[in-house]
Design an enzyme around this catalytic site. Structure first.
Site, short mmCIF file in Angstrom:
data_model
loop_
_atom_site.label_atom_id
_atom_site.label_comp_id
_atom_site.label_asym_id
_atom_site.label_seq_id
_atom_site.Cartn_x
_atom_site.Cartn_y
_atom_site.Cartn_z
N LYS A 91 -3.79 2.03 -50.23
CA LYS A 91 -3.44 3.15 -51.12
C LYS A 91 -4.68 3.71 -51.80
O LYS A 91 -4.88 4.93 -51.85
CB LYS A 91 -2.44 2.65 -52.19
N CYS A 141 -1.81 5.90 -69.45
CA CYS A 141 -0.79 5.34 -68.56
C CYS A 141 -0.44 3.98 -69.14
O CYS A 141 -1.02 3.56 -70.13
CB CYS A 141 -1.31 5.23 -67.14
N ARG A 143 -7.33 5.15 -70.25
CA ARG A 143 -7.97 5.65 -69.03
C ARG A 143 -8.51 7.09 -69.13
O ARG A 143 -7.99 8.00 -68.49
CB ARG A 143 -7.02 5.52 -67.83
C1 UD1 Z 1 -9.21 2.47 -59.66
C2 UD1 Z 1 -8.01 2.04 -58.87
C3 UD1 Z 1 -7.16 1.08 -59.69
C4 UD1 Z 1 -7.99 -0.10 -60.17
C5 UD1 Z 1 -9.24 0.41 -60.88
C6 UD1 Z 1 -10.19 -0.71 -61.26
C7 UD1 Z 1 -7.57 3.97 -57.49
C8 UD1 Z 1 -6.65 5.08 -57.13
N1 UD1 Z 1 -7.23 3.22 -58.54
O1 UD1 Z 1 -8.74 3.18 -60.80
O2 UD1 Z 1 -6.09 0.60 -58.86
O3 UD1 Z 1 -7.22 -0.87 -61.07
O4 UD1 Z 1 -9.96 1.31 -60.03
O5 UD1 Z 1 -10.56 -1.45 -60.17
O6 UD1 Z 1 -8.54 3.74 -56.80
N2 UD1 Z 1 -13.00 4.60 -67.60
C9 UD1 Z 1 -13.49 5.34 -68.65
N3 UD1 Z 1 -13.87 6.63 -68.41
C10 UD1 Z 1 -13.80 7.20 -67.17
C11 UD1 Z 1 -13.31 6.43 -66.09
C12 UD1 Z 1 -12.91 5.11 -66.33
O7 UD1 Z 1 -13.57 4.87 -69.77
O8 UD1 Z 1 -14.17 8.38 -67.01
C13 UD1 Z 1 -12.55 3.20 -67.85
C14 UD1 Z 1 -11.04 3.04 -67.58
O9 UD1 Z 1 -10.28 3.40 -68.69
C15 UD1 Z 1 -10.97 1.56 -67.25
C16 UD1 Z 1 -12.29 1.27 -66.54
O10 UD1 Z 1 -13.18 2.34 -66.90
O11 UD1 Z 1 -10.89 0.82 -68.42
C17 UD1 Z 1 -12.19 1.20 -65.04
O12 UD1 Z 1 -11.66 2.41 -64.55
P1 UD1 Z 1 -11.98 2.98 -63.09
O13 UD1 Z 1 -12.88 2.06 -62.38
O14 UD1 Z 1 -12.36 4.40 -63.22
O15 UD1 Z 1 -10.55 2.89 -62.42
P2 UD1 Z 1 -9.77 4.03 -61.67
O16 UD1 Z 1 -10.68 4.76 -60.76
O17 UD1 Z 1 -8.94 4.82 -62.62
#
Ligand code: UD1
Length: 417
Positions: free
Chosen positions: A22, A117, A122
């Protein structure tokens, strides 16, 4: 509310096939906004989240359709719309992946803020800072993020945290930018490598994927691909392996890339799970000893994945001794613990740390799914609990697991809707 009833205590036996990932197909579909002409993706899991992304592409002017249960065909005629619909972005955070491709391809993207969420707030600040580093003007008004740049310009893009989504969004945008981009402190997840491989086959120049420094030299156009297979889902693989470990018989989980789940396999071995690893499979065998406690800390890849934390917690509820799980990625990802406690698990939560004291048995109860991986954890608990477990809120599960209950049933689980 949709419900699955599971009668626990039956062994699982046989062979099960892992579906496509996914978390690979979602950014890859978004990348198809940048690919000219037709592209066919294979090994696509038939999931609600994938359908949302297909609808998103259609809303942006790119035709995408399932034409077989695991194939999607995308036709990109180049007439793109700039505005991502509010309902699609707010129903799935990964819709924000369209921001980078739209911006790079058309110079303009208007995408609603994805919002919070159930597992945490996030934000998308790391994505936005990265777009600014590539020369885009970014503003937020009335809940929409507007991003504009006549032509993105490559440069250094340091990430404050190795965010998976930000790395993917920026890698896509930089592929069509002018000049060289270096993403520093990039995430290294296998799904990022999968996306990079698609882009490279389409004509992008990307090096260093799978390390924390990714070099991208922008190209003018990217071409559609006759066929691109999505990698197997490492989280589904890990979930099925834990199901087999809980039910303690012989199960062959096929279509696994063992290198993608090394940290999970390492912890399972420590815990006492008996398995062998083959080139594309993991074979779980009856235990030689009791399961015992292990400590886990979630971390970016290659560390222990946060997406396996809930399922691992289920296993540890029946492992002898005291296990400690530290959730380091998301601030609110222990909601499954409360439901596991309803089934007799002994768990103490202190902010981001869960202490689990193993019990002999779980017992069936009424439980509610709050998010995708929590759902998997509760189904696993139902397999091993005494009596009947009614799991409510199956829509969460259908977002990210292709026919999980059906696959478990084929292995011998007793469940009905
Ligand atoms: C992706 C995965 C998700 C997985 C996560 C961590 C997809 C579709 N989803 O989510 O299943 O749980 O990686 O392995 O691939 N953050 C910020 N600012 C940002 C972006 C992220 O603060 O601009 C924080 C988030 O809130 C979180 C952490 O960084 O606490 C990790 O997020 P991130 O690695 O971006 O996860 P996703 O890409 O959302």
């Amino acid at each position: 509310m949709s419900r699955l009833t599971i009668e626990g205590g039956f062994p699982l036996k046989g062979t099960v096939q892992v579906s496509g990932a996914k978390n690979s197909v979602l950014p890859i579909l978004a990348a198809c906004i940048m690919l000219d002409g037709e592209t066919v993706l294979t090994n696509v899991p038939y999931l609600n989240d994938v359908s949302i992304m297909v609808r998103m592409l259609s809303a942006l002017g790119v035709r995408a359709e399932y034409y077989h249960h695991n194939k999607i065909k995308i036709w990109n005629k180049g007439k793109l719309r700039h505005m991502a619909p509010y309902d699609l972005v707010t129903s799935m955070r990964a819709s924000f992946f369209v921001a980078g491709p739209l911006l790079a391809k058309t110079g303009l993207a208007k995408v609603p803020l994805p919002g919070g969420c159930s597992i945490g707030t996030r934000p998308v600040d790391i994505h936005l800072k990265g777009f600014e580093a590539l020369g885009a003007k970014v503003s937020i008004e009335h809940g929409f993020v507007s991003m504009q740049a006549d032509k993105l310009k490559g440069g250094p893009v340091p990430l404050g945290f190795p965010s998976v989504g930000a790395t993917e969004n920026l890698m896509m945008a930089a592929s069509l930018a002018e000049g060289d981009t270096v993403i520093q402190n990039a995430a290294k997840e296998p799904e990022i490598t999968d996306l990079a491989n698609l882009l490279i086959q389409a004509g992008a120049k990307i090096e260093g994927v799978g390390t924390s420094t990714i070099h991208i030299t922008g190209v003018k156009t990217l071409q559609g691909l006759a066929s691109y297979p999505i990698i197997p889902d490492r989280i589904e693989a890990g979930t099925l392996i834990i199901a087999a470990a809980l039910c303690d018989d012989e199960v062959r989980v096929e279509g696994v890339v063992p290198g993608h789940i090394e940290s999970v396999l390492y912890k399972l071995k420590q815990c006492g799970v008996n398995f062998t690893v083959e080139e594309n499979a993991v074979v779980v065998k009856p235990r030689k000893r009791n399961l015992t406690a292990v400590d886990i800390e979630t971390a970016p890849y290659p560390g222990f994945p946060t997406d396996m934390q809930a399922q691992m917690m289920t296993l540890l509820t029946i492992a002898e001794g005291k296990s400690i799980i530290k959730e380091k990625i998301f601030e609110n990802r222990f909601m499954h613990a409360r439901e596991l406690m309803r089934m007799g698990a002994k768990i103490k939560i202190d902010e981001h740390t869960a202490t689990i004291t193993g019990v002999k048995n779980l017992s069936g109860a009424e439980v509610k799914i709050t998010d995708l991986r929590a759902g998997a954890a509760l189904i696993l608990a139902g397999l091993v609990a005494k009596g009947y477990t009614n799991v409510y809120g199956l829509h969460h599960l259908n977002r990210g697991y292709y026919q999980l209950d059906q696959k478990l049933k084929e292995l011998g689980a007793k469940s009905f809707k």
